[in-house]
Each structure stands twice: as structure tokens, then as C-alpha cells.
Design an enzyme around this catalytic site. Structure first.
Site, PDB file in Angstrom:
ATOM      1  CG  HIS A   1      -2.028  -1.018   1.093  1.00  0.00           C
ATOM      2  ND1 HIS A   1      -3.302  -0.699   0.726  1.00  0.00           N
ATOM      3  CD2 HIS A   1      -2.018  -2.366   1.254  1.00  0.00           C
ATOM      4  CE1 HIS A   1      -4.046  -1.794   0.681  1.00  0.00           C
ATOM      5  NE2 HIS A   1      -3.281  -2.826   0.997  1.00  0.00           N
TER       6      HIS A   1
ATOM      7  CG  ASP B   1       0.096   9.161   0.742  1.00  0.00           C
ATOM      8  OD1 ASP B   1       0.029   7.993   1.136  1.00  0.00           O
ATOM      9  OD2 ASP B   1      -0.583  10.087   1.220  1.00  0.00           O
TER      10      ASP B   1
HETATM   11  P1  ADQ Z   1      -3.119   5.994   4.858  1.00  0.00           P
HETATM   12  O1  ADQ Z   1      -1.731   6.463   5.067  1.00  0.00           O
HETATM   13  O2  ADQ Z   1      -3.923   5.802   6.082  1.00  0.00           O
HETATM   14  O3  ADQ Z   1      -3.194   4.660   3.998  1.00  0.00           O
HETATM   15  P2  ADQ Z   1      -4.974   7.462   2.973  1.00  0.00           P
HETATM   16  O4  ADQ Z   1      -4.963   6.745   1.686  1.00  0.00           O
HETATM   17  O5  ADQ Z   1      -4.996   8.935   2.840  1.00  0.00           O
HETATM   18  O6  ADQ Z   1      -3.766   7.158   3.915  1.00  0.00           O
HETATM   19  O7  ADQ Z   1      -6.262   7.006   3.746  1.00  0.00           O
HETATM   20  C1  ADQ Z   1      -6.696   7.636   4.893  1.00  0.00           C
HETATM   21  C2  ADQ Z   1      -8.144   7.208   5.157  1.00  0.00           C
HETATM   22  O8  ADQ Z   1      -8.477   7.604   6.469  1.00  0.00           O
HETATM   23  C3  ADQ Z   1      -9.102   7.880   4.193  1.00  0.00           C
HETATM   24  O9  ADQ Z   1     -10.060   6.961   3.771  1.00  0.00           O
HETATM   25  C4  ADQ Z   1      -9.709   8.982   5.041  1.00  0.00           C
HETATM   26  O10 ADQ Z   1     -11.042   9.283   4.740  1.00  0.00           O
HETATM   27  C5  ADQ Z   1      -9.624   8.405   6.448  1.00  0.00           C
HETATM   28  N1  ADQ Z   1      -9.493   9.517   7.408  1.00  0.00           N
HETATM   29  C6  ADQ Z   1      -8.471  10.372   7.526  1.00  0.00           C
HETATM   30  N2  ADQ Z   1      -8.747  11.286   8.481  1.00  0.00           N
HETATM   31  C7  ADQ Z   1      -9.965  11.000   8.967  1.00  0.00           C
HETATM   32  C8  ADQ Z   1     -10.808  11.566   9.961  1.00  0.00           C
HETATM   33  N3  ADQ Z   1     -10.468  12.634  10.656  1.00  0.00           N
HETATM   34  N4  ADQ Z   1     -11.993  10.984  10.193  1.00  0.00           N
HETATM   35  C9  ADQ Z   1     -12.351   9.894   9.502  1.00  0.00           C
HETATM   36  N5  ADQ Z   1     -11.614   9.322   8.538  1.00  0.00           N
HETATM   37  C10 ADQ Z   1     -10.435   9.844   8.291  1.00  0.00           C
HETATM   38  C11 ADQ Z   1      -2.249   3.784   3.377  1.00  0.00           C
HETATM   39  C12 ADQ Z   1      -1.227   4.430   2.434  1.00  0.00           C
HETATM   40  C13 ADQ Z   1      -1.939   5.264   1.364  1.00  0.00           C
HETATM   41  C14 ADQ Z   1      -2.943   4.387   0.617  1.00  0.00           C
HETATM   42  C15 ADQ Z   1      -3.820   3.630   1.586  1.00  0.00           C
HETATM   43  C16 ADQ Z   1      -4.690   2.598   0.876  1.00  0.00           C
HETATM   44  O11 ADQ Z   1      -0.322   5.256   3.170  1.00  0.00           O
HETATM   45  O12 ADQ Z   1      -1.011   5.824   0.441  1.00  0.00           O
HETATM   46  O13 ADQ Z   1      -3.772   5.193  -0.185  1.00  0.00           O
HETATM   47  O14 ADQ Z   1      -3.069   2.926   2.563  1.00  0.00           O
HETATM   48  O15 ADQ Z   1      -3.909   1.771   0.065  1.00  0.00           O
END
Ligand code: ADQ
Length: 473
Positions: A157, A364
């Protein structure tokens, strides 16, 4: 159809009443498993006095789960240690924050063996096994040494780092050789796939065969398969009361000002300090925008046991305080900085109320927030996504305003451009991005990976035993 066993570090099913503060992996995987009637195996997130390997079976949110508890030393060395203090910073190009310690590496191996031992009795000959993320890179090899010839795949990921960075890991060769026990390895973008391939071709006597890399008798397919959204989840939210309430609440409190939104886990890879500095620069250079805009930054804390995460929290508290101190007036707060999680519907309303979505990670793997922001917009009057060129999402969302997240000037220019973009251009860009995320959604992602995993490997490929069996203590 074969049964799917998905394995990830944490199993996190949304339960009613709980705020949906889960990572992108959890959100995407639950949707994929619901489709395939599979089992999700992993750590419960709970600590036990002594590891027993006892499995707790549950069914929640339409998904069957099998979880184990880990003991304190496992959590410290494997999760807080090797995963979050060694691999995470290194794979996000932060060698300065990467901690190399033998205890961490030993704990990582031990827990990966514990996962293999506990999972083994659940596996049936036709099961497809899909392992997720950097916590479990050697798990496939450990299952092979236990005699499993199932099709086993792995999805990364996060980014795959360049060879020159990876080589600062003392056990880099063993780690990558173990990964070649998988039949398929999925990457979020071609950049990470290419970096993996470069390393393998450089370090091993391997050959490229089409999309596969062959080492001895093992053949591993390297697949680019960017993760997507559960788009139906988002289209359902358009009609929800929670979404409307969140949107209305923000519109009222904005009092006619344009909102810029950032939603990120509190993590140094997300470029939050740089983002705040860019916003400060924008307010400094563009006095006409003062009192006309505000930044809502939502950043729930994560990994609070790791010192670098405590540091970023302190830095951001100080930065937001100093920007507000410098620019605020009696009825205008330039940055609203919020450290809490929101439900999916509320988040949707927040995205929809924002004129600009600011997604500027330094690195990311993908970044699902960028896609969520696009999905949440009103197509008739959409906001503009300002996106880092170093997020995996930038390879797909080419119609975003793409910026260099290390440059305050570039981000500030990008925000200014987004704020003044004419409606027709906003609509055109939004439509192109919406098409992309609707076509390549989470179902496309899991289907694409699973099809590659299920493909007949051909008679010449036999599983090779990688690594050595280890006594469990
Ligand atoms: P993450 O580093 O966790 O994931 P991201 O893809 O941005 O990063 O996902 C974050 C998730 O958390 C999103 O679905 C978002 O809506 C949710 N989120 C963030 N803040 C929130 C809040 N305050 N309340 C509720 N929900 C919140 C890792 C990798 C990424 C990759 C994903 C999936 O680092 O690059 O996209 O896995 O493969």
C-alpha cells in the site's frame, strides 16, 4: 470460485456508533471482502499477557474475521518497532527518521512466523491468499516453508523505495528474496513497481519474463493496480442527513468565506508542516485573500507511541498557533486545526463544503483522501483538488492542480490558482477525475488483483522453498 483469505496487520471493522477513524487499507479491504465471502485474518489490536495463537472468529459489517492478540514485546518490536520506526519512514524516503535495531528485526520475524503458524490450520488447498502491506512482507515465504502451494499474493500500500535507500536495511536481501515467494505482487503505481524491479535485477540473478520476474524456479508477477474508493459508499452519502448537516454547519460557519480542506492522519509523510508554511506564505503575499478564506485541517493523531509522531503533533500545534496569532482578527480564524475522526458521511459533507481540497504528502503510496475529495464534489459546482506530485494518486488524477509539496511557493500558487479557477474549467477537470475514480474503484482494484492471483501459473512453475523453518520460542 475460490475462497479468499485476506491477511493484514490489523483487522478493523467499522462497528455502529464508532467514529470511522480508520486507515485507507481498512476502508478498502472491508469492501473487497464483502464481495468475495472471504475471511479477514490479522491482529485484533489487543494485547495479551502471553501469545497463545488463539483465534477469535467474528462477523461484523458483513465480513468474517479471524483475529489474534499479540503480547507486549511483539507490539513494541514488530508494530511500533520494525513496521513503524524502520520500514514506514524508510519506505517514505525518511532515512533521517529510520531506526535500525536488531530487536525490531527479530520481533518482525517472530510475529510473521506467529501469523503463519496461526493462519496455517485455516487454509484449504483451493484458497487464494492475499497478504497486505509492509508489516507482513515475509509471510508468503513462511507459508511456503510450511508446505503451502496455494496461490499467494501481496499488495504493497505504500511506496517502494529506491535501491540506494533500501540497502540501508541490514536484512534487505533476505526481505526481498522472501517476497519472491509470492505469485503476484501489486503496487499502487508504476514508479514503485519499477523501483522494486530495479532492486531485484540489481541484486539477484533474476530474469524478466513479460510482467513477471523469475528467480530460479519461482516466477512472480509484478502488477500495477492502484487502490480505489468504494464509490457506492460515497454516492449513498449524498442523500444522508449526517452529510447534509456537516455541509450546512460548515457553510454557515464559513460566513461566505471560501474553505480549503486538508484531511490526513497525523503523519510526517503527509507534509503537514510544509502545508501550513505554504498557507502562511499565501496569506503573507496575498493580503487580499485574508478574511476571505480559511484552512480547515483535520488530522486525527496516529501511532502516538512513536516519538516522531509526538514531535509532529507538537510542531503542528505550534505552527497553527503562530499563524493564527499572526493573522487572525476578532471574527476570523485563518486555520481551524482539528484532531478528531469523523464518520464517512460527515467527512463527505466536509469535503463537499470546501472550494479547495489540499492533499500534499511528501510521499504517499496512493492517498485515498484525494479520491474522496473528488467523489464528494457537486458536479455542477465542483471544488478543485490541489495534489502533490509525489502521491501515487497523481499518476491517475492528472487533472488536479499538481504541486511540489516541498515548495511553499508552489503550493501557495496552486491554492491561489484553485481559488480563482473559472467554473467551466473546474467542471471539466472534475468530470475527467470522477470518470477515472468511478472506473477504477475498489471493486476494480480487488477484481484486477484477484484475477491476476487466480490465473493459472503454467506447468513449469513450482513453488520454491524460501528461507528456513524456525523454532518458535
Ligand atoms: P493511509 O496512510 O492511512 O493509507 P490514505 O490513503 O490517505 O492514507 O487514507 C486515509 C483514510 O483515512 C481515508 O479513507 C480517510 O477518509 C480516512 N481519514 C483520515 N482522516 C480522517 C478523519 N479525521 N476521520 C475519519 N476518517 C479519516 C495507506 C497508504 C496510502 C494508501 C492507503 C490505501 O499510506 O497511500 O492510499 O493505505 O492503500
Amino acid at each position: 470460485m475460490s475462497r479468499l483469505i485476506a491477511v493484514s496487520n490489523r483487522v478493523q471493522i467499522e462497528t455502529e456508533g464508532e467514529s470511522a477513524n480508520r486507515g485507507g487499507l481498512a476502508v478498502a479491504l472491508a469492501a473487497a471482502l464483502r464481495e468475495s465471502n472471504g475471511i479477514w485474518f490479522g491482529w485484533s489490536g489487543e494485547q495479551t499477557e502471553e501469545f497463545t495463537g488463539q483465534i477469535t472468529f467474528r462477523r461484523a459489517d458483513g465480513v468474517a474475521t479471524a483475529t489474534i492478540d499479540l503480547e507486549a514485546q511483539d507490539i513494541e518490536e514488530y508494530y511500533n518497532g520494525f513496521a513503524n520506526r524502520t520500514l514506514w519512514p524508510l519506505f517514505h524516503y525518511r532515512l533521517d527518521l529510520t531506526e535500525i535495531a536488531r530487536d525490531f528485526a527479530g520481533g518482525y520475524e517472530r510475529v510473521n512466523h506467529r501469523f503463519a503458524d496461526t493462519l496455517a490450520p485455516l487454509i484449504e488447498p483451493d484458497d487464494l491468499i492475499w497478504v497486505h502491506d509492509y508489516h507482513l512482507m515475509p509471510l508468503g515465504a513462511h507459508l511456503r516453508t510450511r508446505g503451502f502451494a496455494n496461490r499467494i499474493g501481496f499488495f504493497l500500500h505504500i511506496p517502494w523505495p529506491p535501491a540506494s535507500l533500501l540497502m540501508s536495511l541490514p536484512n534487505h536481501r533476505e526481505l526481498v528474496e522472501a517476497m519472491l515467494a509470492y505469485d503476484v505482487i501489486g503496487f499502487q503505481s508504476d514508479e514503485w513497481r519499477q523501483a522494486f524491479l530495479d532492486y531485484v535485477m540489481n541484486q539477484f540473478d533474476a530474469e524478466i519474463e513479460g510482467e513477471c520476474v523469475r528467480l530460479g524456479e519461482r516466477r512472480t508477477r509484478l502488477l500495477v493496480c492502484p487502490i480505489g474508493l468504494d464509490v457506492s459508499d460515497f454516492s449513498g452519502a449524498v442523500h444522508s442527513l449526517a452529510m447534509k448537516q456537516a455541509q450546512t454547519r460548515l457553510m454557515v460557519s464559513a460566513a461566505g468565506r471560501e474553505m480549503i480542506v486538508g484531511v490526513d492522519r497525523l503523519d510526517y509523510s503527509k507534509g503537514l508542516q510544509e502545508r501550513f508554511a505554504a498557507y502562511e506564505l499565501l496569506l503573507t503575499n496575498r493580503p487580499d485573500l485574508r478574511e476571505k478564506v480559511f484552512l480547515l485541517q483535520i488530522a486525527p493523531p496516529s501511532r502516538g507511541d512513536v516519538p516522531s509522531y509526538q514531535q509532529i503533533r507538537a510542531d503542528l500545534n505550534a505552527l497553527s498557533g503562530s499563524i493564527n496569532g499572526e493573522f487572525a482578527s476578532i471574527d476570523w480564524t485563518p486555520i481551524r486545526y482539528v484532531n478528531q475522526g469523523y464518520s464517512r458521511d460527515e467527512l463527505f459533507g466536509i469535503y463537499r463544503a470546501a472550494r479547495v481540497g489540499l492533499v500534499t504528502p511528501l510521499r504517499d503510496g496512493m492517498n485515498l483522501v484525494a479520491k474522496e475529495y473528488v467523489a464528494a464534489q457537486d458536479p455542477a459546482d465542483p471544488g478543485v483538488l490541489v495534489l502533490s506530485c509525489f502521491a501515487g494518486a497523481a499518476a491517475q488524477l492528472t487533472q488536479a492542480v499538481i504541486v511540489n509539496p516541498h515548495s511553499s511557493e508552489d503550493i501557495a500558487d496552486g491554492i491561489a490558482r484553485a481559488l480563482s479557477m473559472p467554473l467551466a474549467e473546474r467542471q471539466e477537470r472534475h468530470q475527467a477525475m470522477l470518470e477515472c475514480i468511478t472506473q477504477q474503484d475498489v471493486r476494480w482494484w480487488s477484481r484486477t488483483f484477484m484475477e491476476a492471483l487466480a490465473e493459472d501459473p503454467g506447468p513449469e512453475v513450482v513453488p520454491r522453498l524460501v528461507g528456513t523453518e524456525r523454532a518458535q520460542g
